[in-house]
Design a protein around this motif. Structure first.
Motif, short mmCIF file in Angstrom:
data_model
loop_
_atom_site.label_atom_id
_atom_site.label_comp_id
_atom_site.label_asym_id
_atom_site.label_seq_id
_atom_site.Cartn_x
_atom_site.Cartn_y
_atom_site.Cartn_z
N THR A 106 -18.83 109.27 12.24
CA THR A 106 -19.40 108.00 12.67
C THR A 106 -19.57 107.08 11.47
O THR A 106 -20.16 107.49 10.46
CB THR A 106 -20.78 108.20 13.33
N GLY A 107 -19.08 105.87 11.56
CA GLY A 107 -19.36 104.85 10.55
C GLY A 107 -20.60 104.10 10.99
O GLY A 107 -20.53 103.26 11.90
N LEU A 108 -21.74 104.42 10.40
CA LEU A 108 -23.03 103.88 10.84
C LEU A 108 -23.24 102.50 10.21
O LEU A 108 -23.54 102.39 9.03
CB LEU A 108 -24.15 104.84 10.45
N ILE A 109 -23.11 101.47 11.02
CA ILE A 109 -23.09 100.10 10.52
C ILE A 109 -24.47 99.45 10.65
O ILE A 109 -25.10 99.51 11.70
CB ILE A 109 -22.04 99.26 11.26
N ASN A 110 -24.91 98.85 9.56
CA ASN A 110 -26.15 98.09 9.53
C ASN A 110 -26.12 97.02 10.63
O ASN A 110 -25.20 96.20 10.69
CB ASN A 110 -26.29 97.44 8.15
N THR A 111 -27.12 97.01 11.49
CA THR A 111 -27.12 96.11 12.64
C THR A 111 -27.28 94.65 12.26
O THR A 111 -27.05 93.76 13.09
CB THR A 111 -28.24 96.50 13.62
N SER A 112 -27.66 94.36 11.03
CA SER A 112 -27.83 92.97 10.62
C SER A 112 -26.55 92.38 10.03
O SER A 112 -26.50 91.18 9.75
CB SER A 112 -28.95 92.87 9.57
N ARG A 116 -17.84 88.79 7.15
CA ARG A 116 -17.04 89.51 6.16
C ARG A 116 -17.56 90.92 5.89
O ARG A 116 -16.78 91.86 5.75
CB ARG A 116 -17.04 88.68 4.86
N ALA A 117 -18.88 91.06 5.79
CA ALA A 117 -19.46 92.38 5.50
C ALA A 117 -19.21 93.35 6.64
O ALA A 117 -18.93 94.55 6.41
CB ALA A 117 -20.96 92.25 5.24
N LEU A 118 -19.27 92.89 7.87
CA LEU A 118 -19.01 93.74 9.03
C LEU A 118 -17.55 94.19 9.05
O LEU A 118 -17.24 95.37 9.28
CB LEU A 118 -19.38 92.99 10.31
N ILE A 119 -16.65 93.27 8.80
CA ILE A 119 -15.22 93.60 8.73
C ILE A 119 -14.97 94.64 7.64
O ILE A 119 -14.26 95.64 7.84
CB ILE A 119 -14.38 92.34 8.45
N HIS A 120 -15.60 94.43 6.49
CA HIS A 120 -15.46 95.34 5.36
C HIS A 120 -15.89 96.76 5.73
O HIS A 120 -15.20 97.74 5.40
CB HIS A 120 -16.29 94.82 4.19
N CYS A 121 -17.01 96.89 6.42
CA CYS A 121 -17.51 98.22 6.78
C CYS A 121 -16.58 98.94 7.75
O CYS A 121 -16.39 100.16 7.65
CB CYS A 121 -18.91 98.11 7.38
N MET A 122 -16.01 98.23 8.67
CA MET A 122 -15.04 98.85 9.59
C MET A 122 -13.80 99.29 8.83
O MET A 122 -13.25 100.37 9.08
CB MET A 122 -14.66 97.86 10.69
N ASN A 123 -13.37 98.48 7.88
CA ASN A 123 -12.14 98.78 7.16
C ASN A 123 -12.29 99.94 6.17
O ASN A 123 -11.41 100.79 6.07
CB ASN A 123 -11.64 97.54 6.43
N ILE A 124 -13.40 99.98 5.42
CA ILE A 124 -13.52 101.01 4.39
C ILE A 124 -13.76 102.40 4.98
O ILE A 124 -13.52 103.40 4.33
CB ILE A 124 -14.62 100.71 3.36
N THR A 125 -14.20 102.46 6.24
CA THR A 125 -14.36 103.76 6.89
C THR A 125 -13.11 104.13 7.71
O THR A 125 -13.07 105.19 8.33
CB THR A 125 -15.58 103.75 7.82
N ASN A 126 -12.11 103.25 7.71
CA ASN A 126 -10.88 103.49 8.47
C ASN A 126 -11.17 103.80 9.94
O ASN A 126 -10.58 104.70 10.54
CB ASN A 126 -10.07 104.64 7.84
N SER A 127 -12.10 103.04 10.51
CA SER A 127 -12.50 103.28 11.89
C SER A 127 -11.39 102.92 12.86
O SER A 127 -10.82 101.82 12.80
CB SER A 127 -13.76 102.46 12.23
N ILE A 128 -11.06 103.87 13.76
CA ILE A 128 -9.99 103.64 14.71
C ILE A 128 -10.49 102.99 16.00
O ILE A 128 -9.71 102.50 16.81
CB ILE A 128 -9.25 104.96 15.03
N LYS A 129 -11.82 103.02 16.18
CA LYS A 129 -12.44 102.35 17.32
C LYS A 129 -13.82 101.85 16.89
O LYS A 129 -14.32 102.24 15.83
CB LYS A 129 -12.57 103.29 18.52
N CYS A 130 -14.43 101.03 17.72
CA CYS A 130 -15.77 100.52 17.44
C CYS A 130 -16.61 100.61 18.70
O CYS A 130 -16.27 100.03 19.74
CB CYS A 130 -15.71 99.07 16.96
N ILE A 131 -17.69 101.37 18.62
CA ILE A 131 -18.66 101.42 19.71
C ILE A 131 -19.72 100.36 19.42
O ILE A 131 -20.33 100.36 18.35
CB ILE A 131 -19.33 102.80 19.81
N VAL A 132 -19.92 99.45 20.35
CA VAL A 132 -20.85 98.35 20.11
C VAL A 132 -21.84 98.23 21.27
O VAL A 132 -21.46 98.29 22.44
CB VAL A 132 -20.10 97.01 19.90
N GLY A 133 -23.10 98.10 20.91
CA GLY A 133 -24.14 97.91 21.92
C GLY A 133 -24.10 96.51 22.48
O GLY A 133 -23.75 95.55 21.79
N GLU A 134 -24.49 96.40 23.74
CA GLU A 134 -24.54 95.10 24.40
C GLU A 134 -25.35 94.09 23.60
O GLU A 134 -24.99 92.91 23.51
CB GLU A 134 -25.17 95.29 25.78
#
Length: 605
Positions: A106-112, A116-134
């Motif tokens: 799991t790539g645990l992403i800071n909710t704040s 650019r920072a959000l894109i960076h976190c998805m990319n550096i963990t090589n995430s193949i999907k993203c689970i996002v809360g409503e």
């Protein structure tokens, strides 16, 4: 009971955990398996309470399995990484454990995070999907076209919590996202066969650092690392039992919440009272209502509680043990004396670190002890570098002197580092004692302290981060210690201390951004008298900035980067700045004339 008897009792009770050895990388042990075994053992006992919902361990395991089967049907498999952007709630924790059961990280992403920072976190963990809360779908909507994911790679999870605002509520999943909740009830509740085959050396998750001085780094957490933390936190720090209940209000993407909090629950079977976010006013009423016996903290959160007016709910509260980090000595006294907390197990560690300290003997104002091999080395704060002797070896500090903490990397205390090899290597120092030995440079300054009888176990106190210790008038100044002193002033609610440069003056001058207690107008004379009486000359802040509110991270750590950058530049900031002029004993408003004198080097410091 005498002090000697208490220490002996405490030590005997934790000896099995002190001797604990982390599983080998090829052992079939994982956090998913630990959760599964605990759920089986306590299936009818309460596991988690959140916003009016309560699930037993058996019900929680069934929900986790449904998520795991649903994610598997979406193509998530062992070895993948999936980004998770969701606030604290049952579904967030269920998704995290479901991925662990599948052998996916799991790539645990800071909710704040946004942009650019959000894109960076998805990319550096090589995430193949993203689970996002409503509740956070807008953050993903803004950047989804810049992510290397197809529309069906976004998995939307409805927010059914009571605290979700009307603005959070959507009519349903966006067209480009998969609504996993729509198929959840159709999914099997049985355990997955692959869970029992996952090895301790496989990836469990990535903790994304705060990135306050740059973009976040991804600290790698293997199952081995998670398990080797969960047992000591549970057995040594909390001494948790299945009948305990943990008050958990820290964000679960942060390791303090995920490790000591969730890890203790998974190991002991203790239930969790989970909160979406911290509320100082609701803390004690909820502690009483849900009879929480254990509490996971960070220091600044505790400072907010200490600043609250006395409440009937804090009296005779059920909390027996609190575990966390960053509890400063002045706030420690409040929790001991006012809140009557019997056991405070301050700990020290970091998401990427290879070892931890735990205050296992319940000594006051210490991060405790460690079984890792450590060194405290001298640091030249003027040159901003470690000090070596004539033979090229690092110099160790004398007992009681602050030094930079190095922790030896060995078979027991491995360093897994970041998802970035260069970033990992930058934290390692080699050849310290022997040729090719390896040490993790924590970047933190600590010192050994005398805590009385402790069976010869050395105890330590956290002093500061390297970047938060500065040199002024040939003295090392700790921002934490200065802040602690200023927080003792009757006017001050929160003091954030940092060093700033003054032209033609060596080192850095102290500056404090302070927020005042409600209804208080700053009295410069009273404050000046307090500072003169309570602090040595070198530690007295030269500048005081009056802020309407303190800027903090979601874990209540004070932001300093922007404050350092703005410094005392009255042309750029709207807040009133006070200055302690050379040979003066009273703070006065920094006016344009003296500001120009400072920046031109004509100041007398």
């Amino acid at each position: 009971m005498t002090e000697f008897s208490r220490v002996i009792r405490d030590l005997v009770s934790v000896l099995p955990a002190i001797a604990y050895r982390p599983p080998k990388d090829d052992e079939k042990k994982s956090l998913g398996r630990l959760f599964q075994e605990t759920a089986q053992r306590y299936q009818d006992k309460p596991a988690i309470i959140f916003e009016g919902r309560e699930l037993s361990w058996g019900e929680f395991n069934a929900l986790v399995n449904r998520f795991a089967h649903a994610l598997k049907s979406q193509g998530v498999k062992r070895g993948d990484c999936v980004g998770l952007l969701m606030e604290n709630r049952i579904e967030m924790l269920a998704c995290f454990i479901a991925l662990a059961k599948l052998g996916a990280a799991t790539g645990l992403i800071n909710t704040s995070l946004k942009g650019r920072a959000l894109i960076h976190c998805m990319n550096i963990t090589n995430s193949i999907k993203c689970i996002v809360g409503e509740e956070l779908i807008e953050s993903i909507t803004e950047v989804k076209d810049e992510l290397p994911l197809a529309d069906n790679d976004f998995i939307w999870v409805k927010d059914e919590g009571q605290a979700a605002t009307a603005a959070d509520k959507q009519s349903g999943a966006p067209k480009w996202a998969v609504d996993v909740m729509a198929v959840l009830e159709k999914m099997p509740t049985d355990n997955l066969p692959e869970t029992l085959d996952i090895r301790a050396g496989e990836k469990a998750c990535y903790i994304l650092t705060s990135g306050t001085t740059g973009l976040p780094k991804a600290a790698l957490i293997l199952h081995r690392r998670y398990l080797s933390a969960a047992e000591p936190y549970s057995r040594i720090a909390f001494r948790a039992k299945q009948t305990d209940r943990i008050y958990l209000c820290l964000p679960l993407y942060h390791f303090t919440g995920l490790g000591p909090g969730v890890g203790t629950s998974l190991y002991s079977g203790a239930s969790i009272f989970l909160r979406r976010r911290f509320s100082a006013s609701q803390f004690w009423p909820e502690v009483q209502e849900h009879q929480t016996t254990l509490f996971v903290y960070v220091g600044e959160l505790c400072r907010y509680l200490a600043a609250q007016k006395e409440s009937q709910h804090e009296r005779n509260n059920p909390i027996q043990t609190m575990v966390g980090n960053g509890l400063r000595p002045d706030v420690w006294d409040v929790f001991r004396q006012r809140f009557k907390i019997p056991r405070i197990s301050e700990m020290y560690g970091s998401s990427e670190g290879n070892a931890i300290f735990i205050n296992l003997l319940n000594k006051d104002k210490t991060i405790g002890t460690t079984s890792a091999d450590i060194l405290l080395v001298k640091y030249d704060f003027d040159a901003d570098e470690m000090v070596y002797d004539k033979k090229g070896k690092l110099l160790e500090v004398q007992k009681g002197e602050p030094g930079v903490l190095l922790m030896k990397i060995d078979e027991r205390f491995k360093f897994d580092g970041y998802n970035d090899k260069k970033a990992s290597n930058s934290k390692i120092i080699t050849g310290v004692r022997k040729k090719n030995d390896r040490w993790f440079n924590t970047g933190d300054v600590i010192k050994q302290v005398d805590v009385g009888f402790a069976l010869g176990l050395a105890h330590y106190e956290f002093v500061d981060r390297l970047g938060d210790t500065f040199r002024w008038r040939s003295e090392n100044v700790s921002t934490n210690e200065v802040g602690e002193a200023l927080n003792g002033n009757a006017q001050v609610e929160m003091a954030n201390v940092y060093g700033v440069q003054i032209p033609n003056a060596e080192g850095r001058a102290g500056m404090a951004a302070i927020t005042l207690k409600p209804g208080v107008e700053f009295d410069a004379n009273e404050f000046s008298t307090f500072v003169m009486n309570e602090m040595p000359a070198f530690a007295r802040p030269v500048f005081i900035r009056i802020q309407p509110a303190a800027e903090t991270t979601v874990t209540f750590k004070l932001f300093k980067a922007n404050l350092r950058k703005q410094a005392y530049n009255i042309d750029e900031i709207d807040d009133v700045v006070y200055v302690l002029k050379p040979r003066s004993s009273v703070y006065e408003v920094l006016d344009n004339d003296f500001y120009r004198a400072i920046i031109s080097g004509q100041h007398g410091y």
